[in-house]
Design a protein around this motif. Structure first.
Motif, short mmCIF file in Angstrom:
data_model
loop_
_atom_site.label_atom_id
_atom_site.label_comp_id
_atom_site.label_asym_id
_atom_site.label_seq_id
_atom_site.Cartn_x
_atom_site.Cartn_y
_atom_site.Cartn_z
N ASP A 1 0.66 -1.19 0.01
CA ASP A 1 -0.02 -0.01 0.05
C ASP A 1 0.81 1.24 -0.10
O ASP A 1 0.52 2.28 0.16
CB ASP A 1 -1.10 0.03 1.16
N GLY A 2 2.28 1.09 -0.11
CA GLY A 2 3.38 2.19 -0.03
C GLY A 2 3.47 2.67 1.19
O GLY A 2 4.33 3.79 1.28
N ASP A 3 3.32 2.10 2.13
CA ASP A 3 3.47 2.50 3.55
C ASP A 3 5.11 2.11 3.79
O ASP A 3 5.49 0.59 3.55
CB ASP A 3 2.64 1.83 4.64
N ILE A 4 5.85 2.90 4.42
CA ILE A 4 7.40 2.67 4.81
C ILE A 4 7.38 2.00 6.08
O ILE A 4 7.13 2.90 7.00
CB ILE A 4 8.12 4.09 4.52
N LEU A 5 7.55 0.68 6.20
CA LEU A 5 7.36 0.04 7.22
C LEU A 5 8.62 -0.15 8.23
O LEU A 5 8.55 0.26 9.42
CB LEU A 5 6.95 -1.51 7.01
N HIS A 6 9.93 -0.28 7.71
CA HIS A 6 11.22 -0.29 8.70
C HIS A 6 12.26 -0.11 7.96
O HIS A 6 12.21 -0.47 6.55
CB HIS A 6 10.96 -1.86 9.29
N SER A 7 13.28 0.23 8.42
CA SER A 7 14.79 0.52 7.90
C SER A 7 15.93 -0.32 8.50
O SER A 7 15.52 -0.36 10.07
CB SER A 7 15.08 1.86 7.83
#
Length: 270
Positions: A199-205
């Motif tokens: 959905d385009g969410d930036i979840l983790h780095s």
């Protein structure tokens, strides 16, 4: 002595930073068990094991008692047996995830190598995501350091990836090599993975936490926390964890991966 000699050659080649020599260990896949053993029990422990096996074989040969040799190797099987039982799958996988894997624009030419421009990186990213989506992949995984970027371009590149992930309804695990141009990291680069949902969410780095000695001395070391994230992939609830290449050479570190993980992703620079 041969494994110890090989490890010494490998370290010298790493120090010299000669690419062809540094990566020559890939040609000797049969040496992996010794390299891993050396990292777990140390050089002295590995030397002891080798000498112990040799002494048992020599004793068996001199006394013509082959059974001693068989017993010595049988002992190793007994030691390994609990691990074999533990790792043997006792349940059938009820569903699967379609994973696509690709590389960035880097072509593998050490001699004529030049960092790709932002535009080249962006075009490669777009092409890869669209190609994976057209093949009904549910998650696209890029290799380690797939895209080299200046820190000032990192934010907009990740946002571009998030837009493409949402547009193509595909999760993306992207590998970045972020160069420090503003001095905030003391001139060191960052080797990282960024997870983006469908959905385009930036979840983790996640930053690489087990750096290759000397070769990666100019990189920032990560905090050692292995990420776990739940993704909705075509309505399937999937828990994934991810590490970077050399991280996997340390069993005590990999054991931190949560036991209910469905999918372990391990992008490397190969």
């Amino acid at each position: 002595l041969f494994p110890a000699f090989w490890i010494l050659v490998y370290l010298i080649a790493t120090i010299l930073r000669v690419p062809v020599l540094v990566r020559v260990d890939m040609m000797f896949t049969d040496m992996n068990v010794l390299m891993h053993a050396e990292r777990v029990i140390g050089s002295l422990g590995l030397a002891f094991v080798i000498l112990w096996i040799i002494s048992l074989l020599r004793f068996a040969a001199s006394n013509r008692k082959i059974q001693y040799a068989g017993l010595s190797f049988g002992l190793f099987l007994v030691i390994l047996l609990p691990g074999i039982i533990y790792l043997y799958p006792n349940t059938m996988v009820s569903e699967s995830v379609r994973v696509a894997y690709t590389t960035g624009p880097y072509g593998g030419d050490f001699i004529n190598y030049a960092s790709p421009s932002y535009e080249t990186n962006a075009e490669s990213l777009k092409s890869s995501i669209q190609n994976a989506a057209s093949q009904q992949a549910e998650i696209l995984v890029f290799n380690e350091e797939a895209f080299e970027l200046d820190d000032r371009d990192e934010g907009r590149f990740i946002q571009q990836c998030a837009f493409l992930a949402r547009e193509n309804s595909i999760a993306v695990l992207i590998g970045l090599d972020v160069r420090d141009t503003d001095g905030s990291e003391g001139g060191k680069s960052i080797n990282k993975l960024v997870l983006i949902g469908e959905d385009g969410d930036i979840l983790h780095s996640y930053q690489k936490s087990r750096l290759i000695p000397i070769l990666e001395s100019d990189y920032v070391q990560g905090d050692g926390n292995i990420p776990s994230n739940r993704l909705k992939l075509n309505s399937k609830d999937v828990k994934i964890a991810y590490l970077i290449c050399y991280d996997s050479n340390f069993p005590e570190y990999v054991k931190r991966v949560e036991s209910d993980t469905d999918l372990l992703l391990l992008p490397s620079w190969d």
